[in-house]
Scaffold this active site. Structure first.
Site, PDB file in Angstrom:
ATOM      1  N   ASP A  46      90.806  16.036 -40.296  1.00 26.57           N
ATOM      2  CA  ASP A  46      89.894  15.153 -39.509  1.00 26.57           C
ATOM      3  C   ASP A  46      90.506  13.680 -39.295  1.00 26.57           C
ATOM      4  O   ASP A  46      89.923  12.973 -38.578  1.00 26.57           O
ATOM      5  CB  ASP A  46      88.544  14.977 -40.174  1.00 26.57           C
ATOM      6  CG  ASP A  46      88.624  14.279 -41.488  1.00 26.57           C
ATOM      7  OD1 ASP A  46      89.862  13.982 -42.157  1.00 26.57           O
ATOM      8  OD2 ASP A  46      87.494  13.976 -42.176  1.00 26.57           O
ATOM      9  N   SER A  47      91.634  13.711 -39.742  1.00 23.77           N
ATOM     10  CA  SER A  47      92.734  12.483 -39.230  1.00 23.77           C
ATOM     11  C   SER A  47      92.950  12.497 -37.691  1.00 23.77           C
ATOM     12  O   SER A  47      93.084  11.381 -37.173  1.00 23.77           O
ATOM     13  CB  SER A  47      94.107  12.529 -40.119  1.00 23.77           C
ATOM     14  OG  SER A  47      94.673  13.943 -39.875  1.00 23.77           O
ATOM     15  N   ASP A  85      89.422  21.185 -41.960  1.00 21.45           N
ATOM     16  CA  ASP A  85      88.770  19.861 -42.479  1.00 21.45           C
ATOM     17  C   ASP A  85      87.191  19.932 -42.134  1.00 21.45           C
ATOM     18  O   ASP A  85      86.864  20.087 -40.989  1.00 21.45           O
ATOM     19  CB  ASP A  85      89.283  18.675 -42.120  1.00 21.45           C
ATOM     20  CG  ASP A  85      89.905  17.758 -43.049  1.00 21.45           C
ATOM     21  OD1 ASP A  85      89.742  18.191 -44.532  1.00 21.45           O
ATOM     22  OD2 ASP A  85      90.564  16.862 -42.686  1.00 21.45           O
ATOM     23  N   LYS A 115      88.640  22.599 -45.998  1.00 20.82           N
ATOM     24  CA  LYS A 115      88.883  21.392 -47.026  1.00 20.82           C
ATOM     25  C   LYS A 115      87.535  20.510 -46.713  1.00 20.82           C
ATOM     26  O   LYS A 115      87.142  20.200 -45.704  1.00 20.82           O
ATOM     27  CB  LYS A 115      90.116  20.995 -46.588  1.00 20.82           C
ATOM     28  CG  LYS A 115      90.423  19.602 -47.521  1.00 20.82           C
ATOM     29  CD  LYS A 115      91.679  19.165 -47.424  1.00 20.82           C
ATOM     30  CE  LYS A 115      92.059  18.274 -46.513  1.00 20.82           C
ATOM     31  NZ  LYS A 115      91.290  16.744 -46.395  1.00 20.82           N
ATOM     32  N   GLU A 117      86.065  16.736 -48.751  1.00 15.53           N
ATOM     33  CA  GLU A 117      86.467  15.409 -49.827  1.00 15.53           C
ATOM     34  C   GLU A 117      85.188  15.353 -50.705  1.00 15.53           C
ATOM     35  O   GLU A 117      84.200  15.631 -50.524  1.00 15.53           O
ATOM     36  CB  GLU A 117      86.580  14.272 -48.785  1.00 15.53           C
ATOM     37  CG  GLU A 117      87.578  14.268 -47.758  1.00 15.53           C
ATOM     38  CD  GLU A 117      87.771  13.023 -47.213  1.00 15.53           C
ATOM     39  OE1 GLU A 117      87.221  12.127 -47.301  1.00 15.53           O
ATOM     40  OE2 GLU A 117      88.656  12.923 -46.021  1.00 15.53           O
ATOM     41  N   GLU A 184      95.106  12.633 -52.885  1.00 16.49           N
ATOM     42  CA  GLU A 184      95.475  11.515 -51.889  1.00 16.49           C
ATOM     43  C   GLU A 184      95.569  10.004 -52.473  1.00 16.49           C
ATOM     44  O   GLU A 184      94.451   9.814 -53.091  1.00 16.49           O
ATOM     45  CB  GLU A 184      94.895  11.475 -50.846  1.00 16.49           C
ATOM     46  CG  GLU A 184      95.088  10.678 -49.722  1.00 16.49           C
ATOM     47  CD  GLU A 184      94.466  10.475 -48.254  1.00 16.49           C
ATOM     48  OE1 GLU A 184      93.754  11.682 -48.102  1.00 16.49           O
ATOM     49  OE2 GLU A 184      94.765   9.549 -47.315  1.00 16.49           O
TER      50      GLU A 184
END
Ligand code: KIV
Length: 296
Positions: A46-47, A85, A115, A117, A184
């Protein structure tokens, strides 16, 4: 495909102490290049909200956008495992919504896993997604979707209490069924301790060399943004300079009229005339193909 990377391949790589190579990709062309170069995992991160869309965080990214980019990346990847993401607010509201959205990324985006977070507080969500047969990669430490909670993009786990919490989170995510874990922005000694504590692979970004693998945002490793140079990024190319130079050369030739030249222009198609009248000979160098893009 015989040597297609799966979540099981990644576990075997950890067991064999072989490093896992992961990089972000947002479209089919980049995916094909990294796949051919030997990437084990391609992350549709999602960057993309920052590097592709130009936002100052990943928060505005939507499910529709993640599905769109995931489809493109999976078209370009032959060997690599593709992870999609889960964007902000696609899994935080309820377990049901999380399972539905994870399923959409797999069914519509064609990714092999998702993925998300967060730490132990998402164990129930992860368990349910995994139960629905969607493999989950965890992501702890500096979690960009929590930028406001963290008070910025700051390294996590620097003191004993937060380090302890991260270790507990990592163990909880493994127990919840994650097949791998991104760490991270954490100190390298903590990343080392977590990596040796887990049987699932850890993938580091700004987490030092002891992780089982590494991931970087592709635009960072390719040096596409001269204004972004955090400590953990190593630039393996300076594409900003190369692309800027190529664009300048193109604009200069357009302005002076030297592009397009003969070699890059089409000639009139005499072939159709020849085909309809056998008495007419095609002049030397006449167009041999009417198909656009076929060199003549
Ligand atoms: O979105 C992303 O690119 C990521 C990586 C930085 C791990 O989550």
């Amino acid at each position: 495909m015989k040597d297609k990377v799966t979540i099981h391949t990644l576990k075997k790589l950890k067991q064999a102490a072989q490093k896992i190579c992961m990089v972000t990709a947002y479209d089919a062309t980049f995916a094909r290049i990294f796949d051919e170069a030997g990437a084990d995992v391609l992350l549709v991160g999602d960057s993309l909200g920052m590097v592709v869309q130009g936002n100052d965080s990943t928060l505005p990214v939507t499910m529709e956008q993640m599905i769109y980019h995931s489809k493109a990346v999976t078209r370009g990847a032959k060997r690599a495992h593709v992870v999609g993401d889960m964007p902000f607010m696609s899994y935080q509201n309820s377990v049901e919504e999380a399972v539905r959205n994870a399923g959409r990324l797999v069914a519509e985006g064609n990714v092999g896993s998702v993925k998300l977070e967060g730490g132990a507080e998402f164990a129930d969500v992860i368990e349910r997604i995994v139960r629905a047969s969607v493999p989950v990669m965890g992501h702890i430490g500096l979690t960009p979707q929590s930028v406001h909670k963290m008070g910025g993009y700051v390294v996590q786990g620097r003191d004993e209490a937060t380090a302890r919490r991260l270790l507990d989170d990592a163990v909880a995510l493994e127990q919840a069924g994650c097949y791998a874990l991104v760490m991270e922005g954490v100190p390298l000694d903590l990343a080392k301790a977590i990596t040796s504590r887990l049987s699932i692979p850890t993938i580091g970004i700004g987490a030092g060399k002891h992780c089982d693998g590494q991931v970087l945002v592709c635009y960072d490793l390719l040096g596409m943004n001269p204004d972004f140079k955090p400590k953990f990024v190593k630039r393996y190319a300076n594409l900003h300079e190369s692309m800027n130079g190529a664009a300048k050369a193109y604009f200069a030739e357009v302005r002076e009229g030297s592009f397009p030249d003969e070699d890059h222009s089409f000639r009139s198609s005499t072939m159709r005339l020849v085909a309809s009248n056998p008495d007419v000979q095609a002049p030397e160098g006449a167009e041999k193909s009417g198909v656009y893009g076929v060199p003549v």
